[in-house]
Design a protein around this motif. Structure first.
Motif, PDB file in Angstrom:
ATOM      1  N   ILE A 130       0.843  -1.213   0.000  1.00 14.75           N
ATOM      2  CA  ILE A 130       0.000   0.000   0.000  1.00 14.75           C
ATOM      3  C   ILE A 130       0.865   1.245   0.000  1.00 14.75           C
ATOM      4  O   ILE A 130       0.641   2.191  -0.760  1.00 14.75           O
ATOM      5  CB  ILE A 130      -0.938  -0.006   1.224  1.00 14.75           C
ATOM      6  N   GLU A 131       1.890   1.236   0.842  1.00 16.07           N
ATOM      7  CA  GLU A 131       2.731   2.438   0.954  1.00 16.07           C
ATOM      8  C   GLU A 131       3.506   2.704  -0.332  1.00 16.07           C
ATOM      9  O   GLU A 131       3.648   3.856  -0.761  1.00 16.07           O
ATOM     10  CB  GLU A 131       3.674   2.296   2.160  1.00 16.07           C
ATOM     11  N   THR A 180      -2.193   7.060   1.224  1.00 15.56           N
ATOM     12  CA  THR A 180      -2.330   5.644   1.590  1.00 15.56           C
ATOM     13  C   THR A 180      -3.796   5.286   1.807  1.00 15.56           C
ATOM     14  O   THR A 180      -4.208   4.163   1.509  1.00 15.56           O
ATOM     15  CB  THR A 180      -1.532   5.355   2.871  1.00 15.56           C
ATOM     16  N   ALA A 181      -4.568   6.250   2.300  1.00 20.24           N
ATOM     17  CA  ALA A 181      -5.996   5.987   2.537  1.00 20.24           C
ATOM     18  C   ALA A 181      -6.711   5.692   1.218  1.00 20.24           C
ATOM     19  O   ALA A 181      -7.606   4.855   1.157  1.00 20.24           O
ATOM     20  CB  ALA A 181      -6.647   7.177   3.229  1.00 20.24           C
ATOM     21  N   THR A 231      -5.976   2.190   0.262  1.00 24.66           N
ATOM     22  CA  THR A 231      -6.735   1.307   1.160  1.00 24.66           C
ATOM     23  C   THR A 231      -8.190   1.207   0.709  1.00 24.66           C
ATOM     24  O   THR A 231      -8.789   0.132   0.746  1.00 24.66           O
ATOM     25  CB  THR A 231      -6.709   1.857   2.604  1.00 24.66           C
ATOM     26  N   ILE A 259      -9.218   5.398   7.790  1.00 25.00           N
ATOM     27  CA  ILE A 259      -7.907   5.921   7.428  1.00 25.00           C
ATOM     28  C   ILE A 259      -7.012   4.742   7.091  1.00 25.00           C
ATOM     29  O   ILE A 259      -7.393   3.591   7.299  1.00 25.00           O
ATOM     30  CB  ILE A 259      -7.266   6.677   8.628  1.00 25.00           C
ATOM     31  N   TYR A 260      -5.840   4.993   6.583  1.00 19.80           N
ATOM     32  CA  TYR A 260      -4.805   3.972   6.543  1.00 19.80           C
ATOM     33  C   TYR A 260      -4.179   4.007   7.920  1.00 19.80           C
ATOM     34  O   TYR A 260      -3.778   5.075   8.392  1.00 19.80           O
ATOM     35  CB  TYR A 260      -3.772   4.299   5.458  1.00 19.80           C
ATOM     36  N   LYS A 287      -1.605   3.611   9.633  1.00 19.28           N
ATOM     37  CA  LYS A 287      -0.379   4.307  10.047  1.00 19.28           C
ATOM     38  C   LYS A 287      -0.441   5.810   9.774  1.00 19.28           C
ATOM     39  O   LYS A 287       0.419   6.550  10.248  1.00 19.28           O
ATOM     40  CB  LYS A 287       0.808   3.732   9.279  1.00 19.28           C
ATOM     41  N   ASP A 288      -1.393   6.239   8.939  1.00 19.82           N
ATOM     42  CA  ASP A 288      -1.456   7.659   8.582  1.00 19.82           C
ATOM     43  C   ASP A 288      -2.762   8.270   9.063  1.00 19.82           C
ATOM     44  O   ASP A 288      -3.752   8.293   8.342  1.00 19.82           O
ATOM     45  CB  ASP A 288      -1.362   7.835   7.049  1.00 19.82           C
TER      46      ASP A 288
END
Lengths: 210, 779
Positions: A44-45, A55-56, A59, B200-201, B203-204
Motif C-alpha cells: 500500500i505504501e 495511503t488511505a 486502502t 484511514i490507513y 499508520k497515517d
C-alpha cells in the motif's frame, strides 16, 4: 523491507500502460499480491508513493474489491461458489465438507500455508455447476470428494490440473502476476469454452431442437 | 462556486432557466441544482450528502423528488442534489407528490435500519440533521425488527477526531471535503456493502489542518471532536458570532458558551472570507482562555521581589508612579484588537509622550517599517483578487502554516483551473506540494506579472534585507496586486491604529506637522512627539543601556523577538498587561490582568483591511479590555486618553478616519552581499500552524496532530554529513544547538530548514536567531 529495483521496474512498466498513472492502481495491487501473497503494508505504501496518492486512497480500493486480500492467501486459494445454482447443485455441500476436511473456515488458511478457502459469488460458469476455483482457474462439475482429492493433491505439491485453462495449475502468486497484466505465456493452453457452453451452439448448428 | 456566486462575480450574462417546483415558478441561473432552486422558494428537500460547497455526489438518496420535463416524467424519483434545472421542468417534492414522499420515507427507513437510537448520549442530538429530518420526513415507526449492525466504537482517526461508524450514513461529506477542499485525502470510504465505512490507513491518521470541518459538516454524530465529546447538549449552549483571533485570515466564527465557559468554537459562514470553513487551530485552540495560569487580580512586585495580589486602585497608582515623567516605550504585541492597539497608540503619545511603540513581537527591520508605513497600509487586495488571479506569488509566506484560509482560497483555484503559484520557499512544503508551487531562488525569476497577478508577502520577508524594496519595484513595474499577510491577527489593525514608531492612527506620519496637528486636535492635546520612535528591537536595546527607564508590554512572548529580549528588560520598570502568567509577568513590576478575546468586544482587521467586529461572548465577564486599563492608567498619570470603553474607542477611531495627506516615501534598502559560508549552512525556518505557540496551550488533542519537527537538507548535503533520512543531526550556532531527525528533500545544498517553534526545535531559544549560519553535523 523495500521492493527490489527489479520489482519496482515492473511496477513502472505497469504504470506506463495507462495515460493517467492512478489507473494502474488495480494491476499494481495484484502485482503486490504476486510478490507478497496479499496486500501488505509495504504494498500500500509503495503504491501510494509511486502513484502520488494518499495511503488511505489505496486502502479504499484494496478493501473494496474482494480479490484483494488483507491477510496471506494459501499457495492454493480455493473458492467455492455458493450462489444459487452452484449451491443447489452441491456447492453448499462441497463447502461444508471442505471446511470439515481442512479444519478451517471462510477466509482462513491451513497451518502449512498451502490452502485457503473462500465462499465466492457467481463465476459465470453455471453450466458447469457446481464449480470451484483454485487461484481463479476453473474446476467444473465438482463433488465433495473430488474437491477433497483436489486440495489433498495440492497440499502434496502436485495439484490436479484445471478443467479448463492452462494444463498445469499455477500458484496464487503466479496467477496474481497474470492478473497484474504480466503474460505467463499460457493463454494458448487448454480449452476456453467447454462442451456445456457450446451445447446450445451445437444444437442450433444441427438444425435446432427437433 | 455555485452558479449564483458565479453570477455575482462575473459580469457575463448567464442563461436563466425557469422551473416549476410544487406549483411555484422560480427562475435560476443555468446549472443550478434542483435542490438549490427549491431552496430559493423556501422549499426544503431533506438531504444529507448535499453541501453547497462540495461537488454533487448523490450518495445518500434522501432528496428524491418527482420530475417531469416537457411533459415526460422520469420513471423513478430522482436525486434533486445531482440534477440541474432545465426549461419546462416540473418538480414535485415531498410536499406535493406522494411518490416523492414515499420514496423519501423509504430512504430514511433504510438509513435508520443500522443507525443506533442513541440520540440521548450522542453529541449531535439536538442539532442533528438525521434526527430532525427523521422527524420531518421519516416514518413515525420503524418496521425493522432485526439486530442492528454494530462496530467497535469509537475509533480515533486522529487525536482530535473520533468516529462512531455505526452512526455513519455514508454521505461522504467528510471524505469529499478532505479531498476537494483541503487536498488531504487521508480519510476514505473503505470496505463495501453493509461493512462500508469511513476509515484511514492505520499508520497515517487524519492529520489535516482542516479536519475539524468534517466534524462540523457531518450530518449525523459519526464524527465528533475529542475535546467536545460528551461535554454539552446543544440546547444548553449559547452561540455567539465571533472573529478568530489566531491569524490574519479573518475567519468568521461561532463560539458556544455554557454558563460562562467556552465549550466549542465552529467555523462561521462568510462567503467572502472563510466560506464555511476554518482551520483546526481556530476551532480547537481555545483552552488558553480557561487555563490555570490566567491572571485574574492585579499584582505588584513587593520589596521581597515577589508579585503580590493587590487592588486595582493600588496597582494603577503603582504603575502610574513608575511611568510618570519617565522615558518609556510600549510593546503592543501582535494580537490586540484594533481598539486595544489604538489605546496603546494613544497612551504612548499622550501619556508617555513618545513614539517608541511597536506591535512587532517578531524579527523586523527598518526596511519593513518603511514598507508598512508607506505601502502595506494602502493595499486593497482581497480574497476576490485571488479568485480571479492569473498567478499567485508567495514571498516569505507559507500559506497553509501561516494563514490557512488564504491557503484554501488559493488551493480552490489551483484545483479548479490550475492557477500557477510561485514561492520563494527553500523547499516544497506539504502546502507547496498541494499548490503545485514552482520554487524560485530569487525574485528575478518572477516573470509575466500582470495587473491580475497577486503577490503576497509575509512577515518573514523582513528577515531578508532588500526584499521589500525588490517587491516594491516589482509591483510598481508590473501593476500586480500586492497583499501583506502577517501571521498574527492583530498586526493589520495595530498598523492602522498607529502602534508603530512612524505612524499615528489612520496612517498619519509622525514626522508630518499637519498630521500631528490633525491628531492633536482630535485628542485635545497641545502637541505630539515629533520624531520617529524606536522599533521593538531598538526599545529593548534602549532599555538595556538605560536610555529608556520603563516599558508597557501587552501580549508579548520575548522569545518571539530574540533570545536576549527578556534579559534586556530586567533593569527597567515593566508594566505588563496580560491574560496569563508568562515570561514577562515573571519579571514585571506591575501585572494588570486584561480580558481575553471572548470576554471583550472589539474588532480585528483581516489582511484585506476589512473589519472583523465581534461582541463579548461571555456577557458577564469582569475582565476589561486593554484600552480600558490604559485609560485608567492615563487618568492616574494626569494625562487622560479618554477611552473608557471599547465602543467609545471605536467611535473615536471612526471619527478620526484615515490620513489623506502625503504619505512618507518608501526608503529602499539594498540587499546584502552573500557572505562566504565555508562549512556552515544558512538556516531557514518558519512556524508550523500547530506548534508551541502560547495560544495553543492546554489542548493536547490538537497538539497530537501537529507535524513532527524535522530538519530538511539536500541529498548531497546529507551524503556529505553522512546521514540517512530519519537519522539525527546536530545544528549549532555560537549560542546553542538542537538535534533533529533529517528529512532529505530537493533544496539548495547550502540551506537547512527547521520549524521555528515546534517541539525539539525552538530556533530563537535554541540557536539565538532565525536567520544565520549554523554548523550541521551528524549527531
Amino acid at each position: 523491507m523495500k521492493f527490489t529495483s527489479e520489482q519496482l521496474k515492473i511496477m513502472d512498466s505497469i504504470i506506463s500502460r495507462y495515460p493517467r498513472s492512478r489507473s494502474a492502481i488495480m494491476p499494481l495491487l495484484h502485482y503486490v499480491q504476486a510478490i507478497d501473497g496479499y496486500v501488505t503494508e509495504r504494498g500500500i505504501e509503495t503504491i501510494a508513493e509511486i502513484l502520488n496518492l494518499a495511503t488511505a486512497e489505496v486502502t479504499a480500493v484494496s478493501s473494496f474489491y474482494t480479490q484483494y486480500r488483507s491477510e496471506p492467501a494459501g499457495e492454493y486459494h480455493v473458492g467455492v461458489c455458493i450462489n444459487t445454482l452452484c449451491a443447489v447443485m452441491g456447492g453448499d455441500e462441497i463447502y461444508e465438507s471442505l471446511t470439515d476436511h481442512l479444519g478451517i473456515e471462510n477466509h482462513e488458511t491451513t497451518k502449512d500455508g498451502k490452502v485457503s478457502i473462500e465462499r465466492i459469488e457467481c463465476n459465470a460458469a453455471c453450466d458447469y455447476a457446481p464449480v470451484v476455483m483454485v487461484n481463479w482457474e476453473f474446476y467444473d462439475n465438482q463433488t465433495p470428494q473430488s474437491v477433497k482429492d483436489l486440495v489433498d493433491s495440492a497440499r502434496a505439491g502436485n495439484p490436479r490440473p484445471p478443467t479448463r485453462g492452462p494444463s498445469k495449475l499455477r500458484t496464487w502468486k503466479e496467477n496474481s502476476e497474470v492478473l497484474a497484466g504480466l503474460n505467463d505465456g499460457l493463454a494458448h493452453e487448454g480449452v476456453s469454452a467447454g462442451s456445456a457452453s457450446l451445447l446450445g451452439l451445437q444444437i442450433s448448428k444441427n438444425g435446432g431442437r427437433q | 462556486m455555485t452558479p449564483e456566486q458565479a453570477l455575482l462575480e462575473t459580469e457575463v450574462a448567464i442563461e436563466m432557466i425557469t422551473v416549476v417546483i410544487d406549483g411555484f415558478e422560480v427562475t435560476v441561473p443555468k446549472g443550478t441544482l434542483v435542490i438549490r432552486a427549491a431552496e430559493k422558494l423556501g422549499i426544503q428537500i431533506p438531504r444529507f450528502c448535499d453541501h453547497p460547497l462540495l461537488k454533487p455526489a448523490g450518495a445518500c438518496r434522501q432528496c428524491l423528488v418527482d420530475i417531469e420535463i416537457n411533459g415526460r416524467a422520469f420513471p423513478k424519483p430522482q436525486a434533486s442534489c445531482t440534477i440541474p434545472v432545465e426549461n419546462n421542468m416540473i418538480v414535485k417534492t415531498q410536499l406535493t407528490s406522494t411518490v416523492a414522499e414515499k420514496a423519501q420515507e423509504g430512504i430514511m427507513e433504510f438509513l435508520l435500519i443500522n443507525h443506533p437510537l442513541d440520540c440521548a448520549v450522542c453529541d449531535k442530538g439536538g442539532e442533528c440533521p438525521l434526527q430532525n429530518q427523521a422527524m420531518s420526513t421519516g416514518r413515525p415507526e420503524s418496521r425493522f425488527e432485526g439486530v442492528k449492525r454494530t462496530f467497535e466504537k469509537p475509533i480515533s482517526i486522529s487525536s482530535q477526531v473520533l468516529l462512531d461508524r455505526e452512526r455513519c450514513v455514508l454521505c461522504a461529506r467528510c471524505t469529499r471535503f478532505s479531498e476537494e477542499i483541503a487536498g488531504d485525502p487521508f480519510i476514505t470510504l473503505n470496505e463495501r456493502g453493509a461493512l462500508q465505512q469511513v476509515g484511514i490507513y492505520e499508520k497515517d491518521p487524519f492529520e489535516s489542518y482542516y479536519s475539524g470541518n468534517t466534524v462540523q459538516i457531518c450530518p449525523v454524530g459519526a464524527l465528533t471532536g475529542t475535546s467536545y465529546r460528551f461535554r454539552a447538549r446543544p440546547f444548553d449552549l449559547v452561540s455567539i458570532d465571533s472573529a478568530c483571533e489566531h491569524c490574519a485570515s479573518g475567519c468568521a466564527m461561532r463560539t458556544d458558551i455554557r454558563r460562562g465557559k467556552t465549550l466549542r468554537r465552529l467555523a462561521g459562514d462568510d462567503p467572502s472570507v472563510n466560506e464555511e470553513w476554518n482551520c483546526d487551530k481556530g476551532r480547537w485552540a481555545f483552552k488558553y482562555l480557561t487555563n490555570r495560569e490566567r491572571v485574574t487580580t492585579p499584582m505588584i512586585r513587593g520589596a521581597d521581589g515577589e508579585l503580590h495580589e493587590t487592588s486595582w486602585p493600588e496597582a494603577i497608582a503603582f504603575a502610574a508612579a513608575g511611568l510618570k515623567d519617565k522615558r518609556a516605550g510600549v510593546l503592543v504585541g501582535g494580537r490586540t484588537t484594533v481598539e486595544d492597539a489604538y489605546g496603546y497608540s494613544k497612551f504612548a503619545r499622550v501619556a508617555l509622550g513618545t513614539n517608541d511603540i511597536d506591535f512587532r513581537a517578531r524579527p523586523h527591520s527598518d526596511e519593513e517599517t518603511s514598507f508598512l508605513s508607506r505601502v502595506a497600509l494602502n493595499l486593497k487586495t482581497t480574497y476576490k483578487d485571488i479568485d480571479v488571479a492569473d498567478q499567485v506569488v508567495l514571498l516569505g509566506f507559507e500559506p497553509e502554516e501561516e494563514s490557512p484560509i488564504v491557503f484554501l482560497r488559493i488551493y480552490k483555484q489551483v484545483s479548479k483551473r490550475a492557477l500557477p503559484v510561485l514561492s520563494d520557499a527553500p523547499f516544497a512544503s506539504r502546502g507547496s506540494e498541494k499548490l503545485g508551487a514552482v520554487l524560485i531562488s530569487d525574485l528575478s525569476k518572477i516573470a509575466n506579472l500582470t495587473t491580475k497577478s497577486v503577490v503576497i508577502v509575509g512577515e518573514r520577508l523582513a528577515e531578508t534585507r532588500g526584499a521589500f524594496s525588490s517587491v516594491y519595484e516589482l509591483i510598481n513595474k508590473s501593476g500586480a496586486k500586492l497583499a501583506w499577510i502577517p501571521r498574527r491577527s492583530g498586526e493589520p489593525g495595530a498598523l492602522a491604529a498607529g502602534a508603530i514608531p512612524t505612524l499615528l492612527p489612520g496612517g498619519r506620519p509622525v514626522t508630518d506637522p499637519a498630521a500631528r496637528v490633525d491628531v492633536a486636535a482630535a485628542w485635545s492635546v497641545e502637541s505630539l512627539p515629533t520624531s520617529q520612535g524606536r522599533s521593538t528591537s531598538e526599545i529593548l536595546l534602549a532599555l538595556n543601556v538605560k536610555n529608556l527607564d520603563a516599558v508597557v508590554i501587552g501580549g508579548v512572548d520575548p522569545l518571539d523577538i530574540s533570545s536576549t529580549a527578556l534579559t534586556q528588560l530586567l533593569n527597567s520598570f515593566v508594566v505588563s498587561l496580560e491574560i496569563s502568567h508568562s515570561a514577562i509577568t515573571a519579571v514585571a513590576d506591575v501585572v494588570l490582568p486584561v480580558a481575553a478575546v471572548i470576554e471583550k468586544s472589539g474588532s480585528y482587521l483581516d489582511w484585506q483591511g476589512s473589519p472583523r467586529v465581534f461582541e463579548k461572548a461571555i456577557a458577564d465577564s469582569l475582565s476589561r479590555s486593554d484600552v480600558r486599563i490604559l485609560s485608567m492608567l492615563a487618568d492616574e498619570m494626569g494625562s487622560p486618553i479618554n477611552l473608557p470603553t471599547v465602543s467609545a474607542t471605536a467611535r473615536e477611531i471612526a471619527s478620526l478616519g484615515k490620513w489623506d495627506g502625503t504619505p512618507v516615501a518608501f526608503e529602499k534598502s539594498v540587499s546584502e552581499k552573500i557572505t562566504e559560508l565555508g562549512e556552515k549552512l544558512n538556516l531557514k525556518s518558519w512556524r508550523l500552524l500547530l506548534d508551541l505557540g502560547t495560544l495553543q496551550g492546554g489542548e493536547a488533542n490538537l497538539a497530537g496532530t501537529a507535524r513532527k519537527a524535522s530538519a530538511h537538507i539536500s541529498k548531497a548535503r546529507a551524503e556529505k554529513i553522512g546521514v540517512k533520512s530519519g537519522e539525527l543531526i546536530s545544528i549549532s550556532s555560537e549560542l546553542g544547538s538542537l538535534e533533529l531527525p533529517v528529512e532529505i528533500c530537493e533544496m539548495a545544498d547550502d540551506l537547512i530548514w527547521v520549524p521555528r517553534n515546534s517541539i525539539g526545535s525552538q530556533v530563537i531559544a535554541n540557536l539565538g536567531f532565525v536567520n544565520g549560519q549554523v554548523k550541521v553535523i551528524k549527531a
